[in-house]
Design an enzyme around this catalytic site. Sequence first.
Site, short mmCIF file in Angstrom:
data_model
loop_
_atom_site.label_atom_id
_atom_site.label_comp_id
_atom_site.label_asym_id
_atom_site.label_seq_id
_atom_site.Cartn_x
_atom_site.Cartn_y
_atom_site.Cartn_z
N SER A 246 -71.18 46.83 -14.90
CA SER A 246 -72.25 46.03 -15.49
C SER A 246 -73.98 46.52 -14.76
O SER A 246 -74.17 47.43 -15.37
CB SER A 246 -71.82 44.54 -14.71
OG SER A 246 -73.09 43.79 -15.15
N HIS B 142 -66.03 39.78 -19.46
CA HIS B 142 -66.97 40.90 -18.73
C HIS B 142 -66.06 41.54 -17.30
O HIS B 142 -66.59 42.63 -16.96
CB HIS B 142 -68.10 40.12 -18.05
CG HIS B 142 -69.30 40.94 -17.44
ND1 HIS B 142 -69.84 41.84 -17.92
CD2 HIS B 142 -69.85 40.86 -16.11
CE1 HIS B 142 -70.70 42.50 -17.34
NE2 HIS B 142 -70.62 42.11 -16.10
#
Length: 753
Positions: A605, A721
């Site tokens: 991320s 995610h």
Amino acid sequence: MTTTAADQAPAPDNETAQGTAIAPEPVDENIWLEDIHGEEQLAWVREQNARTEDLLDDADYTALEAGILEVLDSTDRIAMVNKRGEHYYNFWKDQQNPKGLWRRTTWESYLSDAPQWDVLLDIDALAAAEGEEWVFHGANFLRPAEGEPHRLAIIALSPDGGDANRHGEFDVETRTFVDPAAGGFDLPTAKGNVSWLDADTLLVATTADGLPKTSSSYSRTGVKLRRGQSLTEAERIFEIPEDHMMALVAHDSTPGFERTFAVDWIDFFNRTTSVLRDDAWLAIDVPTDVNLSSHREWLMFRPRQDWDIDGTTYAAGSLLAADFEGYLSGARDFTVLFTPDEHTSLQSWSWTRNYLLLNLLHDVSSEIRVLDPARKDSAGGWASTLLDACPPLHDVNAYAVDDEDEAEGDDAGNDYWLVATGFTTPTTLMRGTLSPGIASYSLDAGRDGGVSSTHTVVKSSPSFFNEADYEVQQHFATSADGTLVPYFQVASKDLDLDGENPTQLSGYGGFEVSRTPAYSGAIGRAWLERRSESITTEDGTAAHSRGGVYVVANIRGGGEYGPAWHRAALQANRHRAFEDFAAVAQHLISRGVTSPRRLGCVGGSNGGLLVGNMLTQYPELFGAISCGVPLLDMRRYTKLSAGYSWIAEYGDPDVPEQWEYIRTFSPYHLLRDGVDYPETFIWTATSDDRVGPVQARKMAARMQAMGIPNVWFHEALEGGHAGASDNRQAASLQARSQHFLWRALAGKEGSGH
């Protein structure tokens, strides 16, 4: 040196609707990959996946994946619980239940070695029955009437592991969802939040059923949804501008302190909080960067920057308290509960019924203080006691068990959990009780009174590797501007400082997120204990077999030293985070722990942006890069998935002056011909609706088109995610990253650096 497509002349300038010029976009030959679910695009993904799997899915990978999955599926690990009423609730995944079980037990049973679990919802069975790959994302109970058991809950289920959830009303007594035809709440899949107002009313902020979205793809409105209504029929009670990040509505049902709140979350670090009074929203008068929370009669304040009010300055990262109603009426009588120093920061806090628990970091080691509002110290603050439960170089967190426990006795509601972990210390769960009294260990001699506390071990995690063979050290590297940057090193006690140790450097450095010590059986097995057959040294001789070194860097942009540590690497100062990380890499090399050909880094991320900049700006320091669910195209990140919400962190690339500095840390635009790049593994997930898979795809495609060797890409077709929605997927994801790094750094041929 030749140029890439990124260096070619940009398209003509554009203008906003207001006539303001926006920064031109460089030519992007891979923009076609932004169609996430397009047939041609997914065909490209499958081709890349097959190529990567051919490289990595060998016998060593199979054994590694099985070892990690054994850790994740272990039935001996701690089943963490949340107390609601008389029951303790847990969500559990293992080999037999890959999607998981939502279940509960009693305290007496939980204390036993083999608790008797009452299964409330089997997600695997639900997924099979409905033909949907549901991922459990939590339950929110309706507060029952006094003396009644908790019965109704709103369950959040994601169809693919992403941030968008379907919310359904569930009855824990019948173990079924309440039929929408009979008035049960059933909200379509969307991003948002849900809060109970009363037994027949929900407060909902959602993008479902055509309700408006913000530019960040989150909810723009809040509605009051009554039983039997559709979202389009529900009363709209709150709305924010489109360019703000997110709207939230929630109700605090604490008896005697019932309040309804709305939050205009302007960006990640600024928000306006309002409370409902006389059917109108009353904004709480604080700067937008002051974080607010409430507990019974108290209103709590944590400023992100120094706050000047009535001639007094309250430091960024401090914690203040004021009487809730008094503050709304105009009084500004604060009690200072915590003030940071250059070594100590506040990470979180939690209320029991009568006491406040502060979770602190002192040079990235945990420290816990207990504050008693009913007792004053000599300076007029709340009496403070240091909880003697935190060994050095460990992460220990304290939080309330149930601040509204209805058990009889003066200490009811004052129980707390302690969760302790370290890199070589399996996680331990303890339970304690706070009560008035002279503590055995006071914060300092100048303070009066104290809180008595006792805690005992409830559960301990099993050992998954031979921790006794390893030691944890903390070191400090000096960054480019002279700042000391701490990092943790986990390595064999007989580590040879000969520069030949395969070393994995991990970091994050963003959004005020702290990286703290944590036990990982997967890291222990996959990296620390892993051995190569041999290592070829620089002069061509064979060295003895050795395991890996694992390093966590506490760079700026994170929250290890509070808001100032985070702000130091915001926007135009982003390079400080990268300089910090590079300084740690250089320190490891200078100490003889490793060398560039044996040093790899990994991040996901925002951490993917970090290691993407290591790849493009510091390639000479690393032999391999593992870059997960990353931000990489910083020109278009605001137009992809939830990217618009991160402008406060990185800046707005549409603004020409801001693009000028953003482009200096946009890895997609920093690639150059003629550079000897380290081996690179870029991994992502199709269903990630936060960062999305697009930036990872485009980076890999550009690198491969430039003829850069040893560039590998893998995209999980589900998992959100996190890249994984069950233990099997998580084991595969971790095994590929670990196996890639080990092959690149510890293989016989090394990395070529």
